[in-house]
Design a protein around this motif. Structure first.
Motif, PDB file in Angstrom:
ATOM      1  N   TYR A 186       0.870  -1.173   0.000  1.00  0.00           N
ATOM      2  CA  TYR A 186       0.000   0.000   0.000  1.00  0.00           C
ATOM      3  C   TYR A 186       0.905   1.221   0.000  1.00  0.00           C
ATOM      4  N   GLY A 246       1.041   5.385   0.486  1.00  0.00           N
ATOM      5  CA  GLY A 246       0.283   6.499   1.031  1.00  0.00           C
ATOM      6  C   GLY A 246       1.167   7.697   1.293  1.00  0.00           C
ATOM      7  N   ALA A 277       3.444   4.204  -6.564  1.00  0.00           N
ATOM      8  CA  ALA A 277       2.457   3.124  -6.737  1.00  0.00           C
ATOM      9  C   ALA A 277       2.573   2.514  -8.134  1.00  0.00           C
ATOM     10  N   ASN A 330      -3.867  -0.069  -3.145  1.00  0.00           N
ATOM     11  CA  ASN A 330      -4.642   1.144  -3.396  1.00  0.00           C
ATOM     12  C   ASN A 330      -5.749   0.839  -4.402  1.00  0.00           C
ATOM     13  N   SER A 341      -5.051   6.422  -9.419  1.00  0.00           N
ATOM     14  CA  SER A 341      -5.481   6.726  -8.070  1.00  0.00           C
ATOM     15  C   SER A 341      -6.183   8.079  -7.983  1.00  0.00           C
TER      16      SER A 341
END
Length: 177
Positions: free
Chosen positions: A22, A24, A82, A94, A99
């Motif tokens: 993941y 972030g 990502a 994600n 995104s």
């Protein structure tokens, strides 16, 4: 290196677990990790949180991979990281390859929205929360609860959201959340 006073530093982080990664961004990594653990404990159905419940949070590692001076740069870097991980064959938890960060940067919605919480979150990002609350005639905490899935709006507010934001009221009223 310590940031200068008044300079916002965003950390772009990668959570690596047995089932995937993941990516972030945050200003406070410890607080963000606690939030991830809390959301997992509450039973959220997104892939990262299902994996955290399945394997336990101890099976995950968190690593800061980059920093940014402002939120826009942090979102762009998050998207880049990502995509690099996904291109390398990693399963990225994600929501999708395109995104929300890319959608904010370009102003283009790449995926149809079936989840009313995600649709509301996208709508809320277009204006200040105070303005959104005034438009809908509710308080800011209600908007936060509706967009994060803590609760659903009642029929009156669901119809207001439908009229103002174009999010179908039936999406809110159906389903288990």
């Amino acid at each position: 290196m310590k940031p200068a006073v008044g300079v916002a530093v965003y950390s772009i982080y990668v959570i690596t677990g047995p089932d995937g990664v993941y990516v972030g961004e945050t200003r406070n990594l410890q607080r963000r990790w606690w939030k991830h653990e809390s959301v997992a404990r509450r039973g959220d159905g997104r892939a990262l949180y299902v994996s955290m419940r399945r394997h336990g949070s101890d099976a995950f590692s968190v690593e800061v991979v980059a920093q940014a001076k402002n939120h826009a740069d942090a979102l762009a870097t998050e998207l880049t990281v990502a995509n690099q991980l996904a291109d390398g064959g990693a399963r990225v938890f994600n929501l999708n390859r395109h995104s929300v960060a890319e959608e904010i940067a370009t102003g283009v919605l790449f995926t149809p929205v079936t989840d009313p919480r995600l649709a509301l979150s996208r709508w809320l990002r277009q204006r200040p929360m105070v303005e959104s609350a005034a438009i809908l005639g509710c308080d800011r905490s209600a908007l936060t609860h509706w967009s994060n899935g803590r609760c659903k709006p009642n029929l009156t507010y669901a119809l207001r959201i439908q009229d103002v934001a174009g999010i179908q009221a039936t999406a809110w009223l159906g389903g288990s959340r």
